[in-house]
Scaffold this active site. Sequence first.
Site, PDB file in Angstrom:
ATOM      1  N   GLY A   9      31.512  31.905  28.936  1.00 34.79           N
ATOM      2  CA  GLY A   9      32.824  31.800  29.556  1.00 34.79           C
ATOM      3  C   GLY A   9      32.889  30.555  30.426  1.00 34.79           C
ATOM      4  N   THR A 100      32.616  39.975  34.052  1.00 33.26           N
ATOM      5  CA  THR A 100      33.793  40.224  33.227  1.00 33.26           C
ATOM      6  C   THR A 100      34.392  41.583  33.557  1.00 33.26           C
ATOM      7  OG1 THR A 100      32.821  38.899  31.465  1.00 33.26           O
ATOM      8  CG2 THR A 100      34.653  40.333  30.861  1.00 33.26           C
ATOM      9  N   ASN A 127      33.342  42.678  41.120  1.00 33.43           N
ATOM     10  CA  ASN A 127      33.691  41.603  42.048  1.00 33.43           C
ATOM     11  C   ASN A 127      32.413  41.104  42.718  1.00 33.43           C
ATOM     12  OD1 ASN A 127      34.797  39.989  44.188  1.00 33.43           O
ATOM     13  ND2 ASN A 127      36.696  41.159  44.008  1.00 33.43           N
ATOM     14  N   HIS A 155      46.625  39.715  41.651  1.00 33.39           N
ATOM     15  CA  HIS A 155      45.873  38.651  40.990  1.00 33.39           C
ATOM     16  C   HIS A 155      46.819  37.576  40.454  1.00 33.39           C
ATOM     17  CE1 HIS A 155      42.489  41.429  41.212  1.00 33.39           C
ATOM     18  NE2 HIS A 155      41.706  40.431  40.835  1.00 33.39           N
ATOM     19  N   LYS A 159      45.915  36.677  34.607  1.00 34.83           N
ATOM     20  CA  LYS A 159      44.958  37.773  34.400  1.00 34.83           C
ATOM     21  C   LYS A 159      45.506  38.707  33.332  1.00 34.83           C
ATOM     22  CE  LYS A 159      42.352  41.375  36.847  1.00 34.83           C
ATOM     23  NZ  LYS A 159      41.091  41.018  36.163  1.00 34.83           N
ATOM     24  N   THR A 166      37.854  45.674  40.024  1.00 38.00           N
ATOM     25  CA  THR A 166      37.534  45.939  41.428  1.00 38.00           C
ATOM     26  C   THR A 166      38.331  47.120  41.955  1.00 38.00           C
ATOM     27  OG1 THR A 166      37.101  43.582  41.743  1.00 38.00           O
ATOM     28  CG2 THR A 166      37.424  44.911  43.723  1.00 38.00           C
TER      29      THR A 166
END
Length: 266
Positions: A9, A100, A127, A155, A159, A166
């Site tokens: 990533g 992830t 997180n 966010h 996203k 989280t």
Amino acid sequence: MKIPVLVSGASGKVGREIIKGVLSNPAVRLVGAVGHKRGVGEDIGLIIGQQPTGIRLTSNLAETIASTNPEVVIDFTRPEIIMDNLLLIAEGGAHAVIGTTGITEADIPKITALYKKNRVNAIIAPNFALGAVLLLKFAEIAARFFPYVEIIETHHDQKLDAPSGTAIKYAEAIAKSAGECYAVPTKVEKVPHVRGGELAGVKIHSLRLPGFVARHEITFGGLGQNLVLEHNSISRESFLPGVLLAVDKVRGIDGVVYGLENLIDF
């Protein structure tokens, strides 16, 4: 000896910050970078706006693990491919540090069996910001005294999933600590789903807006009072200390650890 690390990533927003952190840290050595966006074949140093590193962005995780032999793979990719990536990392003989989103506590037994079978370890955290980990511990304490609670997570507008991993982790931990959580019932919803989703008795509301990285607010309600706990990641650099801590610790654990809080002595 420096820990050889591969970043999966690497061309994403978080991935680029992870690459910068790995390159600047004397305890680790970047050996590979995998991504699936523009830039495949280019030097990862140029992709992140720095000097060339001699390491080019590739697109095949299994082949890159085999050719670079990393001790640890850091993965910040996408929910729809993370379970496949976990398999490739384990079968490639590397330890995993997974940021992830999309993995929940229910997935951990299967992942644990896979990693024990391949004799490697994994640290999975929704997180990696240390402040977010502290928020979890504070919320677990508050939940023992305030069973009425709701979560708002905000966010950035790109996203892909909701709620955040989280927020799910917070809801699971709060419910476990409280024993039972309560969502105030609403008899009439004038707009469907206006009261948000619900997990383990905890209401979760997801906001997606430009200008944000990650923000989590947990509000507890009680008789004549409320308690608000909040954490903001204003930059993706906030994840770096936790990621590098996990890279250092993952070789010494046994199996799979879910949550960065399990690595910190409170």
